[in-house]
Design an enzyme around this catalytic site. Structure first.
Site, mmCIF file in Angstrom:
data_model
loop_
_atom_site.group_PDB
_atom_site.id
_atom_site.type_symbol
_atom_site.label_atom_id
_atom_site.label_comp_id
_atom_site.label_asym_id
_atom_site.label_seq_id
_atom_site.Cartn_x
_atom_site.Cartn_y
_atom_site.Cartn_z
ATOM 1 N N SER A 11 120.276 60.093 54.102
ATOM 2 C CA SER A 11 119.817 61.430 53.720
ATOM 3 C C SER A 11 120.394 62.480 54.667
ATOM 4 O O SER A 11 121.448 62.266 55.250
ATOM 5 C CB SER A 11 118.287 61.456 53.691
ATOM 6 O OG SER A 11 117.793 60.568 52.711
ATOM 7 N N HIS A 13 120.119 63.969 57.803
ATOM 8 C CA HIS A 13 120.665 63.715 59.136
ATOM 9 C C HIS A 13 121.740 62.637 59.092
ATOM 10 O O HIS A 13 122.783 62.758 59.743
ATOM 11 C CB HIS A 13 119.542 63.311 60.095
ATOM 12 C CG HIS A 13 120.013 62.995 61.471
ATOM 13 N ND1 HIS A 13 120.669 63.916 62.271
ATOM 14 C CD2 HIS A 13 119.936 61.853 62.209
ATOM 15 C CE1 HIS A 13 120.980 63.353 63.425
ATOM 16 N NE2 HIS A 13 120.546 62.106 63.411
ATOM 17 N N ASP A 34 119.919 52.213 53.310
ATOM 18 C CA ASP A 34 118.819 53.150 53.093
ATOM 19 C C ASP A 34 117.746 52.454 52.268
ATOM 20 O O ASP A 34 118.058 51.679 51.354
ATOM 21 C CB ASP A 34 119.311 54.407 52.374
ATOM 22 C CG ASP A 34 118.325 55.562 52.485
ATOM 23 O OD1 ASP A 34 118.586 56.484 53.284
ATOM 24 O OD2 ASP A 34 117.295 55.535 51.778
ATOM 25 N N HIS A 135 124.264 73.037 83.158
ATOM 26 C CA HIS A 135 124.517 72.082 84.236
ATOM 27 C C HIS A 135 123.239 71.414 84.725
ATOM 28 O O HIS A 135 122.151 71.987 84.707
ATOM 29 C CB HIS A 135 125.203 72.779 85.404
ATOM 30 C CG HIS A 135 124.339 73.841 86.051
ATOM 31 N ND1 HIS A 135 123.451 73.564 87.073
ATOM 32 C CD2 HIS A 135 124.211 75.153 85.799
ATOM 33 C CE1 HIS A 135 122.831 74.656 87.437
ATOM 34 N NE2 HIS A 135 123.271 75.654 86.670
ATOM 35 N N HIS A 144 115.146 65.408 70.462
ATOM 36 C CA HIS A 144 115.904 66.175 69.467
ATOM 37 C C HIS A 144 116.027 67.611 69.958
ATOM 38 O O HIS A 144 115.028 68.324 70.076
ATOM 39 C CB HIS A 144 115.218 66.129 68.104
ATOM 40 C CG HIS A 144 115.991 66.818 67.025
ATOM 41 N ND1 HIS A 144 115.573 66.860 65.720
ATOM 42 C CD2 HIS A 144 117.175 67.486 67.040
ATOM 43 C CE1 HIS A 144 116.443 67.529 64.987
ATOM 44 N NE2 HIS A 144 117.425 67.921 65.782
#
Length: 206
Positions: A11, A13, A34, A135, A144
């Site tokens: 799907s 992502h 899937d 950094h 995420h």
């Protein structure tokens, strides 16, 4: 490195993950699995079974978890590690990754991302489109970082946290494990506990 890639999840992502894999041009064959049996192909790439079929392909394919949900992605990723799967890192060719940056297996770095030097990113993370990580950041496993997120220098993000689209984190801030940072929020101080944080400056609402 195996020359075939199997992506779990066909799907939204998973499709972006596949697009990055195609642009990397490292695998001669890419396929999906899937659990939605109505999906036979995605982006012209075949769906060759469901998630249970992964175990039949461990010797032939590298395996990547193309699932956006942090909790589900962690569960599947850790299962793959347990059975000895080969799990790659996917980095879009148009991402910029600085020197002395460590990126854990199963992490995807999408188009337009900038990761500056001396940053550590854990396993199974999503560093999404157009986000920047400055950094000396430490991003723990299964985080995420949504599209357009900006992290200043020396930011720590705890395991399983989700930073919503367009959110900003000031320098020297620590975000605890399991936090959800709302879209457009500005985090200027440590969160200290898990929960949902929204607003400017971000405050805990749950």
């Amino acid at each position: 490195m195996k020359n075939k890639l199997l992506i779990i999840g066909a799907s939204g992502h998973g499709k972006v993950v596949a697009d990055i894999a195609l642009k990397m041009n490292k695998w001669k064959d890419i396929a999906f699995v899937d659990d939605d049996e109505s999906i036979k192909s995605s982006m012209g790439i075949d769906v060759i079974g469901n998630s249970d079929d992964v175990f039949n392909h461990l010797d032939e394919y590298e395996i990547f978890v193309g699932i956006g949900n942090n909790v589900t992605r962690q569960k599947v990723h850790e299962m793959l590690e347990t059975v000895g799967a080969s799990i790659p890192v996917l980095i879009h060719p148009n991402a910029v990754v600085g020197e002395q940056v460590e990126i854990g297996f199963g992490t995807v770095v999408m188009a337009g991302v900038v990761i500056n030097c001396c940053t550590s990113i854990g396993r199974g993370c999503i560093i999404n489109t157009g986000s920047t990580v400055d950094h000396d950041n430490k991003i723990e496993d299964f985080v995420h970082i949504s599209p357009g997120v900006h992290l200043a220098g020396t930011v720590n993000v705890g395991i399983g946290s989700w930073l919503g689209i367009g959110s900003v984190v000031s320098n020297n801030v620590t975000i605890s494990n399991g936090c959800k940072i709302g879209a457009g929020a500005v985090v200027v101080r440590d969160t200290n506990e898990s929960g949902i944080f929204v607003g400017i400056p971000a405050k805990k609402i749950d």
